[in-house]
Design a protein around this motif. Sequence first.
Motif, short mmCIF file in Angstrom:
data_model
loop_
_atom_site.label_atom_id
_atom_site.label_comp_id
_atom_site.label_asym_id
_atom_site.label_seq_id
_atom_site.Cartn_x
_atom_site.Cartn_y
_atom_site.Cartn_z
N MET A 172 -62.03 16.66 -55.61
CA MET A 172 -63.44 16.44 -55.85
C MET A 172 -64.08 17.74 -56.34
SD MET A 172 -66.52 15.37 -53.24
CE MET A 172 -66.58 16.90 -52.36
N SER B 129 -74.84 12.28 -63.40
CA SER B 129 -73.96 11.58 -62.46
C SER B 129 -73.58 10.22 -63.04
CB SER B 129 -74.61 11.45 -61.08
OG SER B 129 -75.73 10.60 -61.13
N GLY C 55 -70.05 10.22 -61.71
CA GLY C 55 -70.05 10.92 -60.42
C GLY C 55 -70.99 10.29 -59.41
N LEU D 171 -66.31 13.40 -58.71
CA LEU D 171 -67.42 14.29 -59.04
C LEU D 171 -68.59 13.99 -58.13
CD1 LEU D 171 -68.91 16.38 -60.85
CD2 LEU D 171 -69.47 14.46 -62.38
N LEU E 137 -64.52 20.42 -64.37
CA LEU E 137 -63.62 19.28 -64.12
C LEU E 137 -62.27 19.49 -64.79
CD1 LEU E 137 -66.09 16.26 -64.56
CD2 LEU E 137 -64.76 16.80 -62.49
#
Length: 175
Positions: free
Chosen positions: A1, A22, A27, A71, A168
């Motif tokens: 994560m 998001s 995410g 995420l 990421l």
Amino acid sequence: MLHVCFTGVESTGKSTLAEQLSQALGGALIPEYGREYAETIGTDFTPDALRMIATEHQRRRQAIVARRPVLLIEDTDIVTTAAWFRMLHRTRDPILSAMPANADLYLLFAPDTPWVADGTRQFVGTERMRFQHVIENELALRGIAPVLISGNWAQRRAQAETAIRSALATREALS
């Protein structure tokens, strides 16, 4: 994560971009509990109120972390709450200072956008810049080196998205 925290002064696009990114990046989002508190209970941020805000925000984060999203985007965290305490009460709170700031990536939003009164925001003009310096100092005291996000709304979104995608990719490469 990957845990990303958006921090900075009021009216810099944190909440809007946290929600947009998001969704765009798939995410999970932890909304700012301090805003919810201000809108439903009020803006009398006593020491006990700020400690309660921090505790409730942390509780909500733990519930989302338990779902193990790839995420996690957090709209402010203990850094911002501790900075609010310092702004309002002119001292650093030992209880808030002891609460860990544990995001993997901090995005610090610059106060180079217009301040908009919404009934909950308090720091305008020179106080806004002082608040930014308090947040920067709180980050430094915690050993956090944030990525600065600035410019117009499109530039902010592009910078934030680039920083998150890069983190990421790095995380994935290390896995």
